[in-house]
Design a protein around this motif. Sequence first.
Motif, PDB file in Angstrom:
ATOM      1  N   ASN A  60       0.834  -1.185   0.000  1.00  0.00           N
ATOM      2  CA  ASN A  60       0.000   0.000   0.000  1.00  0.00           C
ATOM      3  C   ASN A  60       0.880   1.250   0.000  1.00  0.00           C
ATOM      4  O   ASN A  60       1.786   1.385   0.810  1.00  0.00           O
ATOM      5  N   GLY A  61       0.587   2.174  -0.934  1.00  0.00           N
ATOM      6  CA  GLY A  61       1.435   3.358  -1.081  1.00  0.00           C
ATOM      7  C   GLY A  61       1.512   4.206   0.162  1.00  0.00           C
ATOM      8  O   GLY A  61       2.596   4.617   0.580  1.00  0.00           O
ATOM      9  N   ALA A  62       0.355   4.479   0.788  1.00  0.00           N
ATOM     10  CA  ALA A  62       0.326   5.317   1.983  1.00  0.00           C
ATOM     11  C   ALA A  62       1.087   4.663   3.124  1.00  0.00           C
ATOM     12  O   ALA A  62       1.834   5.324   3.853  1.00  0.00           O
ATOM     13  N   ALA A  63       0.897   3.350   3.282  1.00  0.00           N
ATOM     14  CA  ALA A  63       1.583   2.628   4.355  1.00  0.00           C
ATOM     15  C   ALA A  63       3.095   2.627   4.128  1.00  0.00           C
ATOM     16  O   ALA A  63       3.883   2.737   5.069  1.00  0.00           O
ATOM     17  N   TYR A  64       3.492   2.508   2.867  1.00  0.00           N
ATOM     18  CA  TYR A  64       4.927   2.516   2.547  1.00  0.00           C
ATOM     19  C   TYR A  64       5.553   3.859   2.894  1.00  0.00           C
ATOM     20  O   TYR A  64       6.632   3.921   3.500  1.00  0.00           O
ATOM     21  N   LEU A  65       4.867   4.959   2.522  1.00  0.00           N
ATOM     22  CA  LEU A  65       5.391   6.284   2.818  1.00  0.00           C
ATOM     23  C   LEU A  65       5.469   6.539   4.318  1.00  0.00           C
ATOM     24  O   LEU A  65       6.411   7.163   4.805  1.00  0.00           O
ATOM     25  N   LEU A  66       4.456   6.049   5.061  1.00  0.00           N
ATOM     26  CA  LEU A  66       4.462   6.192   6.509  1.00  0.00           C
ATOM     27  C   LEU A  66       5.635   5.433   7.122  1.00  0.00           C
ATOM     28  O   LEU A  66       6.322   5.935   8.017  1.00  0.00           O
ATOM     29  N   ALA A  67       5.876   4.210   6.609  1.00  0.00           N
ATOM     30  CA  ALA A  67       6.991   3.400   7.107  1.00  0.00           C
ATOM     31  C   ALA A  67       8.331   4.063   6.794  1.00  0.00           C
ATOM     32  O   ALA A  67       9.256   4.059   7.615  1.00  0.00           O
ATOM     33  N   LEU A  68       8.435   4.658   5.600  1.00  0.00           N
ATOM     34  CA  LEU A  68       9.671   5.338   5.208  1.00  0.00           C
ATOM     35  C   LEU A  68       9.914   6.562   6.079  1.00  0.00           C
ATOM     36  O   LEU A  68      11.042   6.813   6.524  1.00  0.00           O
ATOM     37  N   SER A  69       8.848   7.308   6.350  1.00  0.00           N
ATOM     38  CA  SER A  69       8.954   8.482   7.219  1.00  0.00           C
ATOM     39  C   SER A  69       9.384   8.070   8.621  1.00  0.00           C
ATOM     40  O   SER A  69      10.229   8.718   9.248  1.00  0.00           O
ATOM     41  N   LYS A  70       8.812   6.976   9.115  1.00  0.00           N
ATOM     42  CA  LYS A  70       9.169   6.458  10.438  1.00  0.00           C
ATOM     43  C   LYS A  70      10.635   6.049  10.477  1.00  0.00           C
ATOM     44  O   LYS A  70      11.348   6.342  11.449  1.00  0.00           O
ATOM     45  N   MET A  71      11.093   5.394   9.419  1.00  0.00           N
ATOM     46  CA  MET A  71      12.481   4.955   9.345  1.00  0.00           C
ATOM     47  C   MET A  71      13.423   6.164   9.394  1.00  0.00           C
ATOM     48  O   MET A  71      14.392   6.188  10.164  1.00  0.00           O
ATOM     49  N   ASN A  72      13.143   7.185   8.582  1.00  0.00           N
ATOM     50  CA  ASN A  72      14.011   8.364   8.538  1.00  0.00           C
ATOM     51  C   ASN A  72      14.030   9.099   9.878  1.00  0.00           C
ATOM     52  O   ASN A  72      15.078   9.582  10.314  1.00  0.00           O
ATOM     53  N   SER A  73      12.874   9.180  10.532  1.00  0.00           N
ATOM     54  CA  SER A  73      12.827   9.892  11.819  1.00  0.00           C
ATOM     55  C   SER A  73      13.620   9.145  12.887  1.00  0.00           C
ATOM     56  O   SER A  73      14.332   9.760  13.693  1.00  0.00           O
ATOM     57  N   GLU A  74      13.527   7.816  12.889  1.00  0.00           N
ATOM     58  CA  GLU A  74      14.290   7.036  13.863  1.00  0.00           C
ATOM     59  C   GLU A  74      15.791   7.142  13.594  1.00  0.00           C
ATOM     60  O   GLU A  74      16.605   7.231  14.519  1.00  0.00           O
ATOM     61  N   MET A  75      16.169   7.154  12.302  1.00  0.00           N
ATOM     62  CA  MET A  75      17.577   7.314  11.951  1.00  0.00           C
ATOM     63  C   MET A  75      18.094   8.681  12.402  1.00  0.00           C
ATOM     64  O   MET A  75      19.222   8.809  12.874  1.00  0.00           O
ATOM     65  N   SER A  76      17.234   9.692  12.267  1.00  0.00           N
ATOM     66  CA  SER A  76      17.658  11.043  12.657  1.00  0.00           C
ATOM     67  C   SER A  76      17.885  11.140  14.164  1.00  0.00           C
ATOM     68  O   SER A  76      18.767  11.871  14.626  1.00  0.00           O
TER      69      SER A  76
END
Length: 259
Positions: A60-76
């Motif tokens: 799902n596109g929305a779920a993928y973008l949410l997961a990507l955003s979560k990944m970047n925020s945790e990395m930051s």
Amino acid sequence: LLMGFLRGKAGVPTPASIRILSTLKKKVERHIAIMKEDMKREEEKIRQERQERGKSDEVNGAAYLLALSKMNSEMSKVALPHLISMSNELEIDLFKLTGDEWKSFFDMSDMSYIKQSYVDALARLETCEHMINERKMDDESMAVRTTSGLRSMFDGKVPAGISENGRNVAVFDCLPVYCHHVPNAKCSEWCVQLNRKWKWLDDIYRTGVKLEREVDEALESCRDIEHLEKLKNDLRRLALFNRDRLGALKGKIDSLEKF
């Protein structure tokens, strides 16, 4: 001045600036390696958690973008204390580099997204400060202009009334973590600004909580009109929204004045 020199004319690095960047990078080479190890460990942890929740094959596109955003925020979050330490050690504000310059300096493609997370965090605090100072009345401003809304922000949650999209969830989640680390910075304007605005919001929150407590106690037991008027004026001067308490104070004052 140094950052301008390192970028070269029209943003094109010169041979001299490239040599200096290489020298700076070698000085913090070990620190960069540790940062990358910590980030890789965090990334693996997040991927494992997604697999355990059965979302590893999410299309799902929305779920993928949410997961990507979560990944970047945790990395930051993981990267921030390392970036602050490296800036302190080099006595250079690495946060003035662009996302692409970070990508090149650290040899990591994700660093441009991580830099954007920091930019978004400061922008959010600037927006909140503006909403409160200007006493804005739109829905998003009203969500921030309450002690409960500020409390949500300090807890890393999106205040009720603000869209819980992936970007907002990520920004509010990161804010308390970022603001825990930034007081340690010695050479970063971004850290100074973030810390200053966070403290300002915290002062507003503490003032609001104290005043609301005094008003609630007065509404319950005080019959001194002068004191109630003072509380009403204090509440009006406060940039936070408190229509219900103001109405209750006015009602009590009117009631007491009849006797």
